[in-house]
Design an enzyme around this catalytic site. Structure first.
Site, mmCIF file in Angstrom:
data_model
loop_
_atom_site.group_PDB
_atom_site.id
_atom_site.type_symbol
_atom_site.label_atom_id
_atom_site.label_comp_id
_atom_site.label_asym_id
_atom_site.label_seq_id
_atom_site.Cartn_x
_atom_site.Cartn_y
_atom_site.Cartn_z
ATOM 1 N N GLY A 121 41.532 39.339 40.612
ATOM 2 C CA GLY A 121 43.064 39.487 39.049
ATOM 3 C C GLY A 121 43.166 40.733 38.372
ATOM 4 O O GLY A 121 44.940 40.834 38.789
ATOM 5 N N CYS A 122 42.645 41.359 38.145
ATOM 6 C CA CYS A 122 42.917 42.447 37.519
ATOM 7 C C CYS A 122 43.390 43.824 38.948
ATOM 8 O O CYS A 122 44.076 44.496 38.191
ATOM 9 C CB CYS A 122 41.709 43.454 36.535
ATOM 10 S SG CYS A 122 40.883 42.171 35.084
ATOM 11 N N THR A 123 43.073 43.985 39.549
ATOM 12 C CA THR A 123 42.694 44.552 41.018
ATOM 13 C C THR A 123 44.996 44.254 41.369
ATOM 14 O O THR A 123 45.558 44.205 41.378
ATOM 15 C CB THR A 123 42.648 44.454 41.997
ATOM 16 O OG1 THR A 123 41.640 45.117 41.894
ATOM 17 C CG2 THR A 123 42.610 45.147 43.053
#
Length: 156
Positions: free
Chosen positions: A46-48
């Site tokens: 998700g952060c990527t």
């Protein structure tokens, strides 16, 4: 102890280590629109995706005089690898002591695989050129989020 941020507050006067061997003080960024987005962990799916969405829209943000800054509790070393691998054209701030995280109240009780822990709740904050907080998004869902933020910057 810094008071928690609310709409209308100014960029906090906090120095944090950032990628590119620099220290960034948010209060000194007045004069540009500033997006500060908090994310749980470098190099997770998700952060990527969230970082890639900001990266892929960077030209649109820059046209609106908008600086993007990502913040997590990860080390600068981790941030440098993440930034380089994903080719992020913006800086990542390291907040291992949770000073900025606490100022924005993004440390929340989370649950994963049946375990409870304190972690960073994905959140985004938008400051106008006068350094005032105009918008906040909490419990962010990554899909479509960057488009929403970009639209808010256009309204400033």
């Amino acid at each position: 102890m810094i008071q928690p941020m609310k709409i209308g507050d100014k960029l906090p006067n906090i120095d944090l280590a950032a990628t590119g061997e620099q220290t960034i003080n948010l209060a000194k960024l007045k004069g540009d629109n500033v997006v500060v987005y908090f994310y749980p962990k470098d190099s997770t799916p998700g952060c990527t995706t969230e970082g890639q969405d900001f990266r892929d829209n960077i030209k649109a943000f820059k046209k609106l005089d908008c600086i993007i800054l990502g913040v997590s509790r990860d080390s600068i070393k981790s941030h440098e690898r993440f930034k380089e691998k994903q080719e992020f054209p913006f800086d990542l701030l390291s907040d291992p002591d949770e000073e900025l995280c606490n100022a924005f109240e993004v440390i929340k009780l989370k649950k994963m695989y049946g375990k409870e822990f304190m972690g960073v709740e994905r959140s985004t904050f938008l400051f106008n050129k006068k350094g005032k907080l105009t918008n906040e998004w909490r419990k962010v869902r990554v899909k479509g989020h960057v488009d929403e933020v970009l639209e808010a910057v256009k309204q400033l």
